[in-house]
Design an enzyme around this catalytic site. Sequence first.
Site, mmCIF file in Angstrom:
data_model
loop_
_atom_site.group_PDB
_atom_site.id
_atom_site.type_symbol
_atom_site.label_atom_id
_atom_site.label_comp_id
_atom_site.label_asym_id
_atom_site.label_seq_id
_atom_site.Cartn_x
_atom_site.Cartn_y
_atom_site.Cartn_z
ATOM 1 N N ASN A 10 4.616 -37.313 -22.504
ATOM 2 C CA ASN A 10 4.050 -36.190 -21.748
ATOM 3 C C ASN A 10 4.924 -35.988 -20.510
ATOM 4 O O ASN A 10 4.849 -36.763 -19.569
ATOM 5 C CB ASN A 10 2.598 -36.531 -21.368
ATOM 6 C CG ASN A 10 1.987 -35.482 -20.451
ATOM 7 O OD1 ASN A 10 2.553 -34.403 -20.267
ATOM 8 N ND2 ASN A 10 0.829 -35.803 -19.884
ATOM 9 N N LYS A 12 4.745 -33.727 -18.317
ATOM 10 C CA LYS A 12 4.034 -33.092 -17.193
ATOM 11 C C LYS A 12 4.892 -31.932 -16.652
ATOM 12 O O LYS A 12 5.549 -31.253 -17.443
ATOM 13 C CB LYS A 12 3.682 -34.135 -16.135
ATOM 14 C CG LYS A 12 2.970 -35.343 -16.772
ATOM 15 C CD LYS A 12 2.343 -36.290 -15.826
ATOM 16 C CE LYS A 12 1.652 -37.402 -16.613
ATOM 17 N NZ LYS A 12 0.933 -38.324 -15.774
ATOM 18 N N HIS A 96 -6.391 -33.763 -20.410
ATOM 19 C CA HIS A 96 -5.668 -34.769 -19.624
ATOM 20 C C HIS A 96 -6.358 -34.942 -18.268
ATOM 21 O O HIS A 96 -6.897 -33.973 -17.711
ATOM 22 C CB HIS A 96 -4.210 -34.344 -19.430
ATOM 23 C CG HIS A 96 -3.380 -35.448 -18.851
ATOM 24 N ND1 HIS A 96 -3.353 -35.711 -17.504
ATOM 25 C CD2 HIS A 96 -2.606 -36.380 -19.440
ATOM 26 C CE1 HIS A 96 -2.577 -36.761 -17.284
ATOM 27 N NE2 HIS A 96 -2.110 -37.188 -18.446
ATOM 28 N N GLU A 98 -5.269 -35.110 -15.370
ATOM 29 C CA GLU A 98 -4.789 -34.207 -14.319
ATOM 30 C C GLU A 98 -5.421 -32.820 -14.468
ATOM 31 O O GLU A 98 -5.668 -32.137 -13.475
ATOM 32 C CB GLU A 98 -3.254 -34.157 -14.345
ATOM 33 C CG GLU A 98 -2.670 -35.440 -13.756
ATOM 34 C CD GLU A 98 -1.373 -35.905 -14.385
ATOM 35 O OE1 GLU A 98 -0.679 -35.103 -15.024
ATOM 36 O OE2 GLU A 98 -1.056 -37.103 -14.226
ATOM 37 N N GLU A 166 -6.854 -43.019 -21.439
ATOM 38 C CA GLU A 166 -6.004 -43.076 -20.250
ATOM 39 C C GLU A 166 -6.881 -43.323 -19.021
ATOM 40 O O GLU A 166 -7.443 -42.368 -18.458
ATOM 41 C CB GLU A 166 -5.250 -41.761 -20.067
ATOM 42 C CG GLU A 166 -4.301 -41.428 -21.201
ATOM 43 C CD GLU A 166 -3.167 -40.521 -20.731
ATOM 44 O OE1 GLU A 166 -2.017 -40.874 -20.957
ATOM 45 O OE2 GLU A 166 -3.445 -39.475 -20.119
ATOM 46 N N GLY A 172 0.363 -43.007 -13.552
ATOM 47 C CA GLY A 172 1.375 -42.727 -12.534
ATOM 48 C C GLY A 172 1.303 -43.649 -11.326
ATOM 49 O O GLY A 172 1.906 -43.382 -10.296
ATOM 50 N N SER A 212 0.923 -45.885 -17.138
ATOM 51 C CA SER A 212 2.003 -46.787 -16.709
ATOM 52 C C SER A 212 2.578 -47.651 -17.842
ATOM 53 O O SER A 212 2.894 -48.823 -17.628
ATOM 54 C CB SER A 212 1.531 -47.659 -15.540
ATOM 55 O OG SER A 212 1.149 -46.836 -14.449
ATOM 56 N N GLY A 233 3.913 -41.042 -19.659
ATOM 57 C CA GLY A 233 4.344 -40.070 -18.656
ATOM 58 C C GLY A 233 5.730 -40.423 -18.143
ATOM 59 O O GLY A 233 6.751 -40.166 -18.795
ATOM 60 N N GLY A 234 5.783 -41.068 -16.983
ATOM 61 C CA GLY A 234 7.045 -41.355 -16.297
ATOM 62 C C GLY A 234 8.147 -41.932 -17.184
ATOM 63 O O GLY A 234 9.295 -41.467 -17.140
HETATM 64 P P1 13P Z 1 2.358 -42.522 -16.629
HETATM 65 O O1 13P Z 1 2.949 -43.156 -17.867
HETATM 66 O O2 13P Z 1 3.385 -41.920 -15.732
HETATM 67 O O3 13P Z 1 1.413 -43.463 -15.942
HETATM 68 O O4 13P Z 1 1.457 -41.286 -17.115
HETATM 69 C C1 13P Z 1 0.539 -41.479 -18.131
HETATM 70 C C2 13P Z 1 0.029 -40.166 -18.564
HETATM 71 O O5 13P Z 1 -0.672 -39.497 -17.840
HETATM 72 C C3 13P Z 1 0.424 -39.679 -19.886
HETATM 73 O O6 13P Z 1 -0.304 -38.548 -20.249
#
Ligand code: 13P
Length: 255
Positions: A10, A12, A96, A98, A166, A172, A212, A233-234
């Site tokens: 993802n 983002k 999600h 967010e 999640e 994050g 993470s 994510g990251g």
């Molecule tokens: P991170 O891997 O950056 O923690 O993000 C997870 C996420 O929100 C994937 O949708």
Amino acid sequence: MKKHAIVAGNWKMYKTPTEGHDFVKDFVNLMLNIEDMEVIFCPPFSALFNIDVVLKETPYKLGAQNCHWKNEGALTGEVSVSMLKNCGVGYVIVGHSERRHIFNETDKWINKKVKAVLIGGLKPILCIGETLDQRKSNETKDVLFYQLKEDLNGVEKLEDVVIAYEPVWAIGTGETATTEQVSKAHKWVRDILLDLYSQDIAKDTSIIYGGSVKPENAGELFEIKDVNGFLIGGASLKIDSFKEIILTVNKKLKV
Ligand code: 13P
């Protein structure tokens, strides 16, 4: 032994269409063995079409990060499932954290989106998870139950639905949930699916973990019985870390 895994990146709100195109082109050129895996790139809307061009004729899949439930309309800033489908999208992330917490998406909307994605012939990746306060007050299982019940209301079959657990506090933040916390939460999700559906559906639904995930912890997290892959994510924004996670999962699948 697990037979199949899903690893989704993802992105983002990162990467322009040009950056996304170049990233995916370099990634495809690595010629990784992704047998028995579904590897999905979920870039911002603006990069979907560019990336689809690169992914055609490859085993990689394309996902979007959101959608509206209506097919078209005077809805400034929104994108429909049929528009995503036309860009080559196969999966849509829905609910999600967010979107829930920054954009105030409700479970009612999320439910409409899940249904619209399925009716449109695409696969929703439904995200659920508790906040830190909810975890501290031992509400995690209740929150997961509520979200699954509301978000899947009226959805009869889950064969095209992926559930992503999640925990909000692990997204994050660099703070991964412990293997014990992940194991417990994924087992709860399966128990809830058993409650809401059937034994077969509970057993066969893919439940992936996000929060993470990085090359250093992907191996032990994937070894957890009820973990069928990751939403990243990251670590999906860099070729090396995304590649390492995929290779780790692939290796574990062979054991
Ligand atoms: P991170 O891997 O950056 O923690 O993000 C997870 C996420 O929100 C994937 O949708």
